[in-house]
Design a protein around this motif. Structure first.
Motif, short mmCIF file in Angstrom:
data_model
loop_
_atom_site.label_atom_id
_atom_site.label_comp_id
_atom_site.label_asym_id
_atom_site.label_seq_id
_atom_site.Cartn_x
_atom_site.Cartn_y
_atom_site.Cartn_z
N VAL A 41 0.84 -1.20 0.00
CA VAL A 41 0.00 0.00 0.00
C VAL A 41 0.88 1.25 0.00
CG1 VAL A 41 -1.81 1.28 1.20
CG2 VAL A 41 -1.88 -1.21 1.16
N ILE A 42 1.91 1.27 0.80
CA ILE A 42 2.83 2.42 0.83
C ILE A 42 3.42 2.63 -0.56
CG2 ILE A 42 5.04 3.26 1.70
CD1 ILE A 42 4.30 1.78 4.37
N ASP A 43 3.85 1.55 -1.19
CA ASP A 43 4.46 1.65 -2.52
C ASP A 43 3.47 2.09 -3.60
OD1 ASP A 43 6.83 0.83 -1.36
OD2 ASP A 43 6.66 -1.25 -2.06
N SER A 44 2.17 1.93 -3.34
CA SER A 44 1.16 2.35 -4.31
C SER A 44 1.03 3.87 -4.40
CB SER A 44 -0.21 1.75 -3.94
OG SER A 44 -0.82 2.48 -2.88
N ASN A 45 1.52 4.56 -3.39
CA ASN A 45 1.41 6.03 -3.31
C ASN A 45 -0.03 6.52 -3.33
OD1 ASN A 45 4.20 6.67 -3.12
ND2 ASN A 45 4.39 6.18 -5.29
N PRO A 47 -3.01 8.40 -2.13
CA PRO A 47 -2.94 9.59 -1.28
C PRO A 47 -3.54 9.44 0.11
CG PRO A 47 -4.55 9.90 -3.03
CD PRO A 47 -3.82 8.62 -3.32
N ASP A 48 -4.49 8.56 0.26
CA ASP A 48 -5.08 8.35 1.59
C ASP A 48 -4.60 7.06 2.24
OD1 ASP A 48 -6.69 10.70 1.73
OD2 ASP A 48 -8.07 9.77 0.31
N ALA A 49 -4.59 5.98 1.47
CA ALA A 49 -4.26 4.67 2.04
C ALA A 49 -2.78 4.53 2.38
CB ALA A 49 -4.69 3.55 1.08
N SER A 50 -1.89 5.10 1.58
CA SER A 50 -0.45 4.96 1.84
C SER A 50 -0.04 5.52 3.20
CB SER A 50 0.37 5.62 0.73
OG SER A 50 0.23 4.90 -0.46
N PRO A 51 -0.49 6.73 3.58
CA PRO A 51 -0.12 7.24 4.91
C PRO A 51 -0.70 6.40 6.05
CG PRO A 51 -0.82 9.03 3.49
CD PRO A 51 -1.14 7.76 2.76
N VAL A 52 -1.90 5.87 5.87
CA VAL A 52 -2.49 5.01 6.91
C VAL A 52 -1.68 3.72 7.02
CG1 VAL A 52 -4.55 3.75 7.63
CG2 VAL A 52 -4.79 6.03 6.65
N ALA A 53 -1.27 3.18 5.88
CA ALA A 53 -0.44 1.98 5.90
C ALA A 53 0.91 2.26 6.57
CB ALA A 53 -0.22 1.45 4.48
N ALA A 54 1.47 3.45 6.32
CA ALA A 54 2.74 3.82 6.97
C ALA A 54 2.56 3.92 8.48
CB ALA A 54 3.25 5.15 6.40
N LEU A 55 1.45 4.52 8.91
CA LEU A 55 1.15 4.57 10.35
C LEU A 55 1.08 3.16 10.92
CD1 LEU A 55 0.19 5.90 13.01
CD2 LEU A 55 -2.13 5.88 12.02
N ASN A 56 0.32 2.28 10.25
CA ASN A 56 0.17 0.91 10.74
C ASN A 56 1.49 0.17 10.78
OD1 ASN A 56 -2.58 1.33 11.00
ND2 ASN A 56 -3.12 0.24 9.14
N LEU A 57 2.28 0.32 9.73
CA LEU A 57 3.58 -0.35 9.69
C LEU A 57 4.48 0.19 10.80
CD1 LEU A 57 5.38 -2.42 8.33
CD2 LEU A 57 6.04 -0.67 6.67
#
Length: 126
Positions: A41-45, A47-57
């Protein structure tokens, strides 16, 4: 293409589904699978899901005793424009800094009772 355009919505589905899959995997105890899903998800860039995935990771890294890994992905969420993940990551980065005695972290905030420590899902507004 506006956000309501069917093609745009179709492009968002894989990132959102993978984000939910990562949360599900983490809840089932498959942390390697969860980390891999969040990284996709982070690699997908998205705009909404990538930052949430970064938070979760970042939360997974923090829970598993990897403060450097947590810092790196929390910073990705902080640098985003996502209105929920950025502030939540900043709180967690601040809490991590406080735990480690490093109170000079850029973008971090001090730990507070409202510091999010559970994995997040992203739901599109109705």
């Amino acid at each position: 293409m506006d956000k309501s355009h069917p093609a745009r919505r179709q492009l968002q589905v894989p990132a959102l589904a993978m984000l939910d899959r990562g949360v599900d995997l983490a809840e089932q105890g498959d942390l390697d699978g969860a980390r891999a899903a969040f990284q996709v998800v982070i690699d997908s860039n998205h705009p909404d899901a990538s930052p949430v995935a970064a938070l979760n990771l970042g939360l997974l890294h923090k829970q598993q005793g990897d403060p450097e890994g947590a810092r790196a992905v929390f910073q990705l969420a902080i640098d985003s424009t996502q209105p929920e993940a950025g502030p939540a990551a900043a709180c967690n980065l601040g809490a991590l800094a406080k735990e480690q005695g490093d109170l000079k972290v850029r973008g971090g905030h001090s730990n507070s009772p409202s510091t999010p420590t559970t994995l997040s899902r992203l739901r599109e507004p109705p």
